[in-house]
Design a protein around this motif. Structure first.
Motif, short mmCIF file in Angstrom:
data_model
loop_
_atom_site.label_atom_id
_atom_site.label_comp_id
_atom_site.label_asym_id
_atom_site.label_seq_id
_atom_site.Cartn_x
_atom_site.Cartn_y
_atom_site.Cartn_z
N UNK A 69 0.96 15.31 17.07
CA UNK A 69 -0.05 14.26 16.96
C UNK A 69 -1.40 14.90 17.25
N UNK A 70 -2.34 14.71 16.34
CA UNK A 70 -3.64 15.37 16.46
C UNK A 70 -4.74 14.32 16.62
N UNK A 71 -5.37 14.30 17.77
CA UNK A 71 -6.51 13.41 18.01
C UNK A 71 -7.59 13.74 16.97
N UNK A 72 -8.22 12.72 16.44
CA UNK A 72 -9.19 12.90 15.36
C UNK A 72 -10.39 13.77 15.71
N UNK A 73 -10.64 14.01 16.98
CA UNK A 73 -11.81 14.81 17.36
C UNK A 73 -11.45 16.14 18.01
N UNK A 74 -10.16 16.47 18.09
CA UNK A 74 -9.78 17.72 18.73
C UNK A 74 -10.04 18.89 17.78
N UNK A 93 -2.93 10.95 7.91
CA UNK A 93 -3.88 10.49 8.92
C UNK A 93 -3.87 8.98 8.98
N UNK A 94 -4.13 8.47 10.17
CA UNK A 94 -4.23 7.02 10.32
C UNK A 94 -5.37 6.70 11.27
N UNK A 95 -5.91 5.49 11.10
CA UNK A 95 -7.00 5.06 11.96
C UNK A 95 -6.88 3.56 12.19
N UNK A 96 -7.49 3.12 13.25
CA UNK A 96 -7.53 1.69 13.57
C UNK A 96 -8.45 1.02 12.57
N UNK A 97 -8.01 -0.09 11.99
CA UNK A 97 -8.85 -0.77 11.01
C UNK A 97 -9.30 -2.15 11.46
N UNK A 109 -12.99 7.04 0.98
CA UNK A 109 -13.30 5.62 0.88
C UNK A 109 -12.14 4.88 0.23
N UNK A 110 -11.81 3.70 0.77
CA UNK A 110 -10.81 2.88 0.09
C UNK A 110 -11.42 2.27 -1.19
N UNK A 111 -10.60 2.06 -2.18
CA UNK A 111 -11.04 1.41 -3.41
C UNK A 111 -10.05 0.30 -3.74
N UNK A 112 -10.40 -0.53 -4.72
CA UNK A 112 -9.46 -1.57 -5.14
C UNK A 112 -8.18 -0.96 -5.68
N UNK A 113 -8.33 0.14 -6.44
CA UNK A 113 -7.16 0.80 -7.02
C UNK A 113 -6.35 1.56 -5.97
N UNK A 114 -7.03 2.09 -4.97
CA UNK A 114 -6.38 2.88 -3.93
C UNK A 114 -6.88 2.46 -2.55
N UNK A 115 -6.47 1.28 -2.07
CA UNK A 115 -6.90 0.85 -0.73
C UNK A 115 -6.17 1.65 0.35
N UNK A 116 -6.69 1.64 1.55
CA UNK A 116 -5.98 2.26 2.65
C UNK A 116 -4.79 1.37 2.96
N UNK A 117 -3.58 1.86 2.87
CA UNK A 117 -2.41 1.01 3.15
C UNK A 117 -2.27 0.73 4.64
N UNK A 118 -1.80 -0.44 4.98
CA UNK A 118 -1.54 -0.79 6.37
C UNK A 118 -0.18 -0.27 6.77
N UNK A 119 -0.06 0.21 7.99
CA UNK A 119 1.23 0.66 8.50
C UNK A 119 2.05 -0.52 9.01
#
Length: 122
Positions: A69-74, A93-97, A109-119
């Motif tokens: 697991x890699x912290x986003x700022x390490x 990679x995942x982030x809080x949305x 960037x998320x797009x209509x064709x390729x949104x960021x999927x929810x886990x």
């Protein structure tokens, strides 16, 4: 947060990850951003690249099936694999949305064709 899943053993010999412990507390000095529409290259960096002392990096070898697991700022890196052994991995990679404002100049960037999927959903 990044997830780095070893599909094969990742060793010092074949290019495992290396980290600077505690570096996630130092803040971000450089970001990859999108360039204005119609320009090339499509991305660039803002801020400046820091110089890091090689002595501060600590190796993180992982056995096949292990997850890092890699912290986003390490601060992290891996060396080129110059060995005879392959080192295949799967990363994502995942982030809080929730209640998050995504920077419009971020390189991804998320797009209509390729949104960021929810886990997960509630």
């Amino acid at each position: 947060m990044g997830l780095w899943i070893a599909l094969e053993d990742a060793t010092i010999n074949n290019g495992c990850l290396w980290f600077i412990p505690g570096s996630h507390n130092s803040g971000i000095s450089r970001r990859m951003v999108r360039t204005p529409k119609g320009t090339f290259p499509l991305t660039d960096f803002t801020g400046r690249e820091q110089t890091y002392d090689d002595e501060k990096f600590v190796a993180a070898p992982v056995k096949k099936g292990g997850v890092v697991l890699i912290h986003g700022e390490v601060v992290h890196r891996s060396a080129e694999n110059t060995s005879e052994d392959s080192r295949h991995v799967y990363t994502f990679h995942m982030m809080e949305s929730k209640d998050t404002c995504w920077s419009p100049d971020n390189w991804l960037q998320p797009t209509e064709e390729l949104p960021f999927p929810s886990l997960y959903t509630k």
